[in-house]
Design a protein around this motif. Structure first.
Motif, PDB file in Angstrom:
ATOM      1  N   VAL A  35       2.434  -0.038  25.056  1.00  0.00           N
ATOM      2  CA  VAL A  35       1.388  -0.379  24.083  1.00  0.00           C
ATOM      3  C   VAL A  35       1.479   0.542  22.867  1.00  0.00           C
ATOM      4  N   TYR A  36       1.710   1.805  23.116  1.00  0.00           N
ATOM      5  CA  TYR A  36       1.822   2.798  22.049  1.00  0.00           C
ATOM      6  C   TYR A  36       2.964   2.421  21.107  1.00  0.00           C
ATOM      7  N   GLY A  37       4.110   2.082  21.670  1.00  0.00           N
ATOM      8  CA  GLY A  37       5.250   1.679  20.854  1.00  0.00           C
ATOM      9  C   GLY A  37       4.982   0.408  20.079  1.00  0.00           C
ATOM     10  N   LEU A  38       4.308  -0.559  20.714  1.00  0.00           N
ATOM     11  CA  LEU A  38       3.979  -1.804  20.024  1.00  0.00           C
ATOM     12  C   LEU A  38       3.028  -1.567  18.858  1.00  0.00           C
ATOM     13  N   VAL A  39       2.042  -0.715  19.069  1.00  0.00           N
ATOM     14  CA  VAL A  39       1.090  -0.416  17.992  1.00  0.00           C
ATOM     15  C   VAL A  39       1.809   0.234  16.813  1.00  0.00           C
ATOM     16  N   LEU A  40       2.718   1.147  17.095  1.00  0.00           N
ATOM     17  CA  LEU A  40       3.482   1.774  16.008  1.00  0.00           C
ATOM     18  C   LEU A  40       4.313   0.746  15.250  1.00  0.00           C
ATOM     19  N   ARG A  41       4.943  -0.176  15.983  1.00  0.00           N
ATOM     20  CA  ARG A  41       5.760  -1.203  15.326  1.00  0.00           C
ATOM     21  C   ARG A  41       4.897  -2.159  14.508  1.00  0.00           C
ATOM     22  N   VAL A  42       3.750  -2.531  15.032  1.00  0.00           N
ATOM     23  CA  VAL A  42       2.841  -3.407  14.286  1.00  0.00           C
ATOM     24  C   VAL A  42       2.367  -2.711  13.010  1.00  0.00           C
ATOM     25  N   CYS A  43       2.080  -1.431  13.096  1.00  0.00           N
ATOM     26  CA  CYS A  43       1.668  -0.677  11.899  1.00  0.00           C
ATOM     27  C   CYS A  43       2.784  -0.669  10.862  1.00  0.00           C
ATOM     28  N   LEU A  44       4.006  -0.428  11.298  1.00  0.00           N
ATOM     29  CA  LEU A  44       5.131  -0.427  10.359  1.00  0.00           C
ATOM     30  C   LEU A  44       5.322  -1.803   9.728  1.00  0.00           C
ATOM     31  N   PHE A  45       5.278  -2.852  10.538  1.00  0.00           N
ATOM     32  CA  PHE A  45       5.428  -4.212  10.025  1.00  0.00           C
ATOM     33  C   PHE A  45       4.316  -4.534   9.026  1.00  0.00           C
ATOM     34  N   THR A  46       3.100  -4.142   9.340  1.00  0.00           N
ATOM     35  CA  THR A  46       1.963  -4.401   8.456  1.00  0.00           C
ATOM     36  C   THR A  46       2.123  -3.683   7.123  1.00  0.00           C
ATOM     37  N   MET A  47       2.563  -2.428   7.171  1.00  0.00           N
ATOM     38  CA  MET A  47       2.762  -1.688   5.920  1.00  0.00           C
ATOM     39  C   MET A  47       3.843  -2.340   5.062  1.00  0.00           C
ATOM     40  N   VAL A  48       4.941  -2.780   5.674  1.00  0.00           N
ATOM     41  CA  VAL A  48       6.016  -3.439   4.920  1.00  0.00           C
ATOM     42  C   VAL A  48       5.502  -4.753   4.332  1.00  0.00           C
ATOM     43  N   ALA A  49       4.748  -5.518   5.112  1.00  0.00           N
ATOM     44  CA  ALA A  49       4.202  -6.786   4.616  1.00  0.00           C
ATOM     45  C   ALA A  49       3.282  -6.553   3.419  1.00  0.00           C
ATOM     46  N   CYS A  50       2.469  -5.523   3.480  1.00  0.00           N
ATOM     47  CA  CYS A  50       1.563  -5.221   2.367  1.00  0.00           C
ATOM     48  C   CYS A  50       2.331  -4.812   1.124  1.00  0.00           C
ATOM     49  N   VAL A  51       3.396  -4.054   1.311  1.00  0.00           N
ATOM     50  CA  VAL A  51       4.212  -3.628   0.165  1.00  0.00           C
ATOM     51  C   VAL A  51       4.894  -4.835  -0.471  1.00  0.00           C
ATOM     52  N   VAL A  52       5.227  -5.857   0.314  1.00  0.00           N
ATOM     53  CA  VAL A  52       5.852  -7.062  -0.227  1.00  0.00           C
ATOM     54  C   VAL A  52       4.804  -7.963  -0.880  1.00  0.00           C
ATOM     55  N   ILE A  53       3.634  -8.078  -0.276  1.00  0.00           N
ATOM     56  CA  ILE A  53       2.604  -8.990  -0.770  1.00  0.00           C
ATOM     57  C   ILE A  53       2.009  -8.533  -2.100  1.00  0.00           C
ATOM     58  N   LEU A  54       1.783  -7.239  -2.263  1.00  0.00           N
ATOM     59  CA  LEU A  54       1.113  -6.757  -3.483  1.00  0.00           C
ATOM     60  C   LEU A  54       1.833  -7.147  -4.767  1.00  0.00           C
ATOM     61  N   PRO A  55       3.136  -6.922  -4.908  1.00  0.00           N
ATOM     62  CA  PRO A  55       3.788  -7.345  -6.154  1.00  0.00           C
ATOM     63  C   PRO A  55       3.757  -8.862  -6.366  1.00  0.00           C
ATOM     64  N   LEU A  56       3.812  -9.619  -5.277  1.00  0.00           N
ATOM     65  CA  LEU A  56       3.759 -11.075  -5.404  1.00  0.00           C
ATOM     66  C   LEU A  56       2.409 -11.538  -5.939  1.00  0.00           C
ATOM     67  N   THR A  57       1.334 -10.914  -5.473  1.00  0.00           N
ATOM     68  CA  THR A  57       0.009 -11.317  -5.944  1.00  0.00           C
ATOM     69  C   THR A  57      -0.260 -10.844  -7.368  1.00  0.00           C
ATOM     70  N   ILE A  58       0.520  -9.900  -7.839  1.00  0.00           N
ATOM     71  CA  ILE A  58       0.402  -9.478  -9.237  1.00  0.00           C
ATOM     72  C   ILE A  58       1.211 -10.422 -10.130  1.00  0.00           C
ATOM     73  N   ALA A  59       2.387 -10.839  -9.658  1.00  0.00           N
ATOM     74  CA  ALA A  59       3.274 -11.672 -10.462  1.00  0.00           C
ATOM     75  C   ALA A  59       2.858 -13.141 -10.485  1.00  0.00           C
ATOM     76  N   LEU A  60       2.258 -13.641  -9.401  1.00  0.00           N
ATOM     77  CA  LEU A  60       1.919 -15.062  -9.320  1.00  0.00           C
ATOM     78  C   LEU A  60       0.981 -15.533 -10.432  1.00  0.00           C
ATOM     79  N   PRO A  61      -0.148 -14.871 -10.685  1.00  0.00           N
ATOM     80  CA  PRO A  61      -1.010 -15.351 -11.772  1.00  0.00           C
ATOM     81  C   PRO A  61      -0.324 -15.317 -13.138  1.00  0.00           C
ATOM     82  N   GLN A  62       0.514 -14.316 -13.362  1.00  0.00           N
ATOM     83  CA  GLN A  62       1.230 -14.242 -14.638  1.00  0.00           C
ATOM     84  C   GLN A  62       2.208 -15.402 -14.781  1.00  0.00           C
ATOM     85  N   HIS A  63       2.864 -15.754 -13.676  1.00  0.00           N
ATOM     86  CA  HIS A  63       3.804 -16.872 -13.699  1.00  0.00           C
ATOM     87  C   HIS A  63       3.075 -18.199 -13.913  1.00  0.00           C
TER      88      HIS A  63
END
Length: 183
Positions: A35-63
């Motif tokens: 469970v500990y390992g899964l939680v760490l992996r989910v946290c890492l995946f979530t952080m990467v997803a957020c880093v990808v989503i933020l620039p997209l939500t900034i660029a989409l309205p401009q586009h």
């Protein structure tokens, strides 16, 4: 050389202690590690997803702003148009929408300065202010979730790196035993 031998004996002692634990304790510890390992992996995946989503939500309205047009939707009615001088019956008020079908634009401009657009030819008309508002909400949520995932990750990693009190006590006891037996 003596330090390596002592470390090897200590490691063997720990392994023997672990092997003599009841199977239920070993199972619980194994499950907790999973469970500990899964939680760490989910946290890492979530952080990467957020880093990808933020620039997209900034660029989409401009586009989409480049495709946006200030329009007045109308249901085309030739008879009414002959009487009023407008192409049809207006629907709602003028708004800035993301126009994906340029064929829906009609000739002329409303009294408000908006382009006439045939409502029946529009496919999924989306107002630009709706896109901007949704993107802002996504940015707020993604930032909050990303920061929370980072904090959980840092707390758990800090917990992993910190020796447990029981391990420290056990190591101290073994050190004392070894010091007493070497005299």
């Amino acid at each position: 050389m003596a330090k390596m031998a002592t470390a090897a004996r200590a490691s063997a002692q720990r392994n023997t202690e672990k092997a003599h634990r009841p199977w239920t304790v070993r199972a619980v510890h194994g499950f907790a590690a999973l469970v500990y390992g899964l939680v760490l992996r989910v946290c890492l995946f979530t952080m990467v997803a957020c880093v990808v989503i933020l620039p997209l939500t900034i660029a989409l309205p401009q586009h989409l702003e480049q495709q946006a047009v200030f329009v007045q939707r109308v249901v085309v009615d030739a008879e009414l148009g002959a009487l009023t001088g407008e192409p049809g019956v207006p629907i709602g008020g003028p708004a800035t929408i993301v126009l994906s079908n340029r064929d829906a634009l009609l000739d002329g401009v409303s009294p408000d300065g908006a382009r006439w657009v045939d409502h029946n030819k529009l496919s999924y008309p989306v107002q630009l202010k709706t896109v901007v508002a949704v993107c802002r909400e996504i940015q707020i949520v993604a930032t909050s979730v990303g920061v929370a995932a980072l904090l959980v990750f840092l707390i758990l990693r800090g917990h992993l790196d910190r020796p447990r009190r029981a391990d420290v006590v056990r190591a101290e006891a073994m050190r004392r035993r070894h010091a007493g037996s070497s005299r």
